[in-house]
Design a protein around this motif. Structure first.
Motif, mmCIF file in Angstrom:
data_model
loop_
_atom_site.group_PDB
_atom_site.id
_atom_site.type_symbol
_atom_site.label_atom_id
_atom_site.label_comp_id
_atom_site.label_asym_id
_atom_site.label_seq_id
_atom_site.Cartn_x
_atom_site.Cartn_y
_atom_site.Cartn_z
ATOM 1 N N SER A 193 0.853 -1.184 0.000
ATOM 2 C CA SER A 193 0.000 0.000 0.000
ATOM 3 C C SER A 193 0.893 1.240 0.000
ATOM 4 N N GLU A 194 0.279 2.414 -0.143
ATOM 5 C CA GLU A 194 1.050 3.652 -0.100
ATOM 6 C C GLU A 194 1.625 3.865 1.304
ATOM 7 N N VAL A 195 2.750 4.558 1.355
ATOM 8 C CA VAL A 195 3.306 4.955 2.648
ATOM 9 C C VAL A 195 2.259 5.824 3.344
ATOM 10 N N PRO A 196 1.910 5.535 4.598
ATOM 11 C CA PRO A 196 0.753 6.195 5.227
ATOM 12 C C PRO A 196 0.998 7.612 5.738
ATOM 13 N N PHE A 197 1.424 8.499 4.863
ATOM 14 C CA PHE A 197 1.408 9.918 5.203
ATOM 15 C C PHE A 197 -0.043 10.407 5.182
ATOM 16 N N HIS A 198 -0.316 11.428 5.964
ATOM 17 C CA HIS A 198 -1.671 11.976 5.985
ATOM 18 C C HIS A 198 -1.901 12.830 4.742
ATOM 19 N N TRP A 199 -3.004 12.589 4.054
ATOM 20 C CA TRP A 199 -3.405 13.375 2.898
ATOM 21 C C TRP A 199 -4.660 14.152 3.253
ATOM 22 N N ALA A 200 -4.736 15.373 2.754
ATOM 23 C CA ALA A 200 -5.939 16.176 2.990
ATOM 24 C C ALA A 200 -6.035 17.237 1.908
ATOM 25 N N ALA A 201 -7.240 17.697 1.661
ATOM 26 C CA ALA A 201 -7.469 18.784 0.703
ATOM 27 C C ALA A 201 -7.724 20.070 1.474
ATOM 28 N N ARG A 202 -7.266 21.175 0.934
ATOM 29 C CA ARG A 202 -7.474 22.464 1.585
ATOM 30 C C ARG A 202 -8.877 22.999 1.339
ATOM 31 N N ARG A 203 -9.515 22.483 0.301
ATOM 32 C CA ARG A 203 -10.879 22.910 -0.004
ATOM 33 C C ARG A 203 -11.614 21.741 -0.650
ATOM 34 N N GLU A 204 -12.907 21.768 -0.616
ATOM 35 C CA GLU A 204 -13.688 20.723 -1.264
ATOM 36 C C GLU A 204 -13.432 20.765 -2.776
ATOM 37 N N GLY A 205 -13.063 19.624 -3.317
ATOM 38 C CA GLY A 205 -12.761 19.557 -4.741
ATOM 39 C C GLY A 205 -11.311 19.805 -5.072
ATOM 40 N N GLY A 206 -10.516 20.217 -4.086
ATOM 41 C CA GLY A 206 -9.097 20.448 -4.326
ATOM 42 C C GLY A 206 -8.304 19.165 -4.197
ATOM 43 N N PRO A 207 -7.047 19.147 -4.622
ATOM 44 C CA PRO A 207 -6.233 17.932 -4.537
ATOM 45 C C PRO A 207 -5.922 17.571 -3.086
ATOM 46 N N ALA A 208 -5.961 16.288 -2.785
ATOM 47 C CA ALA A 208 -5.588 15.789 -1.462
ATOM 48 C C ALA A 208 -4.090 15.536 -1.452
ATOM 49 N N ASN A 209 -3.362 16.328 -0.707
ATOM 50 C CA ASN A 209 -1.909 16.286 -0.693
ATOM 51 C C ASN A 209 -1.362 16.018 0.694
ATOM 52 N N SER A 210 -0.116 15.564 0.734
ATOM 53 C CA SER A 210 0.695 15.609 1.945
ATOM 54 C C SER A 210 1.596 16.837 1.926
ATOM 55 N N VAL A 211 1.874 17.344 0.741
ATOM 56 C CA VAL A 211 2.794 18.474 0.557
ATOM 57 C C VAL A 211 2.011 19.714 0.141
ATOM 58 N N PHE A 212 2.210 20.791 0.871
ATOM 59 C CA PHE A 212 1.623 22.078 0.522
ATOM 60 C C PHE A 212 2.706 23.148 0.627
ATOM 61 N N ALA A 213 2.603 24.157 -0.199
ATOM 62 C CA ALA A 213 3.532 25.285 -0.134
ATOM 63 C C ALA A 213 2.949 26.358 0.771
ATOM 64 N N ASP A 214 3.800 27.050 1.477
ATOM 65 C CA ASP A 214 3.362 28.155 2.322
ATOM 66 C C ASP A 214 2.874 29.288 1.419
ATOM 67 N N PRO A 215 1.590 29.657 1.495
ATOM 68 C CA PRO A 215 1.089 30.728 0.620
ATOM 69 C C PRO A 215 1.882 32.027 0.738
ATOM 70 N N ALA A 216 2.448 32.267 1.924
ATOM 71 C CA ALA A 216 3.195 33.512 2.126
ATOM 72 C C ALA A 216 4.484 33.543 1.306
ATOM 73 N N SER A 217 4.936 32.379 0.824
ATOM 74 C CA SER A 217 6.185 32.336 0.057
ATOM 75 C C SER A 217 5.989 32.755 -1.389
ATOM 76 N N GLY A 218 4.741 32.877 -1.823
ATOM 77 C CA GLY A 218 4.469 33.296 -3.192
ATOM 78 C C GLY A 218 4.816 32.215 -4.205
ATOM 79 N N THR A 219 4.727 32.577 -5.484
ATOM 80 C CA THR A 219 4.983 31.590 -6.535
ATOM 81 C C THR A 219 6.436 31.121 -6.542
ATOM 82 N N GLU A 220 7.347 31.981 -6.092
ATOM 83 C CA GLU A 220 8.745 31.559 -6.019
ATOM 84 C C GLU A 220 8.902 30.413 -5.031
ATOM 85 N N GLY A 221 8.238 30.518 -3.881
ATOM 86 C CA GLY A 221 8.277 29.447 -2.906
ATOM 87 C C GLY A 221 7.584 28.196 -3.409
ATOM 88 N N LEU A 222 6.483 28.379 -4.122
ATOM 89 C CA LEU A 222 5.765 27.243 -4.700
ATOM 90 C C LEU A 222 6.666 26.453 -5.638
#
Length: 340
Positions: A193-222
């Motif tokens: 099975s997949e490695v059991p990292f926690h996945w979640a979506a930030r909004r309904e219909g959005g991608p369920a990720n373990s990795v998210f970028a800090d919005p404050a970092s802007g597109t450069e951080g993304l």
């Protein structure tokens, strides 16, 4: 041209003359501060350096330069002829018609080196496919970051092509894909099975990720998160034993398979985001061809391999073919699992 060499110091009778010869051999140049008569001359190539040093006494024997030249843009035989024209001499010819074997040449001072077929020529001669490598992952991510980073658009919360996600979410999803493939290669061999990292979506219909970028970092951080997860996957592909098989929902796969998955995700999601941002994005045809051969072995043989990859993932039309509305790749090693 690909050359396998570490830092090498070569004693010689004329550092500038011999350094100039080797600069031509390696499609490189001498250092800007090297001139005729200098006691040293430096030739730099990616990941390698040759330092030529003039010594006053005649050499008692020849140096052995451990350099295997594998040309990328010329055939082995074309490369041999080019080097002979530059002043090399033929020492031994061990070529075989199937791409195996080599030619031993000597430079003007008798130092020997070998010329072999590059991977592309050997694959063509033997009827085999070129593998997808860690370097392909690195190159795909680098090209994507450069293309998307050139966009003047500041707000990436706009639709990504035909996806229901916005451009920011799609890059986050891509970073998460690369991260997931990397950690899957580090899972216990018996894991199913997949490695059991926690996945979640930030909004309904959005991608369920373990990795998210800090919005404050802007597109450069993304884009920095994309570079970092790409580097993580490349490192895992490079260091994973070729016989290891790791779980994937489309079938247990090897390191090359996960590398190919990472490249496909990068190429097609960069396409989605580029459409949203209005920037150009056309990856190399040979890179598309390698991942098609690994993950979509039944794909049409049309010349435009990028369009075929887009068609295979439901993103483009192909003349004479119905548009793909549901797709999956063949993740298992082709030698082990028959095509469906």
């Amino acid at each position: 041209m690909t050359s396998h060499v570490h830092h090498v110091t070569v004693d010689c009778a004329d550092a500038y003359a011999l350094g100039s010869f080797w600069a031509s051999v390696l499609d490189s140049s001498l250092a800007d501060d090297d001139f005729p008569g200098d006691p040293e001359a430096l030739v730099n190539t990616p990941g390698a350096a040759l330092l030529f040093v003039t010594v006053p006494e005649p050499k008692s024997g020849k140096n052995r330069v451990h350099l295997d030249i594998q040309p990328d843009d010329r055939t082995r035989d074309e490369e041999v002829e080019r080097l002979l024209a530059l002043g090399a001499t033929l020492v031994g010819d061990h070529r075989r018609p199937n791409g195996r074997g080599w030619v031993t040449l000597a430079d003007p001072e008798g130092n020997e080196f070998c010329v072999e077929c590059g991977a592309r020529e050997r694959a063509a001669l033997t009827g085999t496919r070129l593998p997808v490598t860690a370097d392909d992952v690195t190159e795909a991510v680098r090209l994507a970051v450069e293309a998307l980073g050139a966009s003047p658009v500041k707000d990436w919360h706009i639709p990504a092509g035909t996806l229901t996600w916005d451009c920011w979410e799609t890059v986050e999803h891509l970073s998460d894909d690369l991260f997931a493939y990397a950690v899957q290669l580090g899972a216990p061999p018996a894991a199913d099975s997949e490695v059991p990292f926690h996945w979640a979506a930030r909004r309904e219909g959005g991608p369920a990720n373990s990795v998210f970028a800090d919005p404050a970092s802007g597109t450069e951080g993304l884009l920095h998160t994309l570079r970092a997860t790409g580097a993580l996957l490349a490192a895992m592909v490079r260091t994973t034993a070729p016989d290891l098989r790791s779980h994937h929902v489309f079938g247990a796969s090897d390191a090359e398979g996960f590398a190919a998955m990472g490249v496909v995700e990068t190429l097609v999601h960069a396409h989605d985001v580029a459409e949203g941002l209005g920037v150009a994005w056309t990856p190399p045809q040979d890179l598309c061809d390698r991942v098609l051969a690994r993950l979509f072995p039944g794909a049409p043989d049309a010349e435009d391999r990028w369009t075929v990859l887009l068609w295979s993932t439901g993103r483009a039309d192909l003349p004479g073919r119905e548009r793909v509305t549901s797709w999956r790749w063949h993740g298992a090693p082709l030698e082990e699992t028959p095509l469906p």
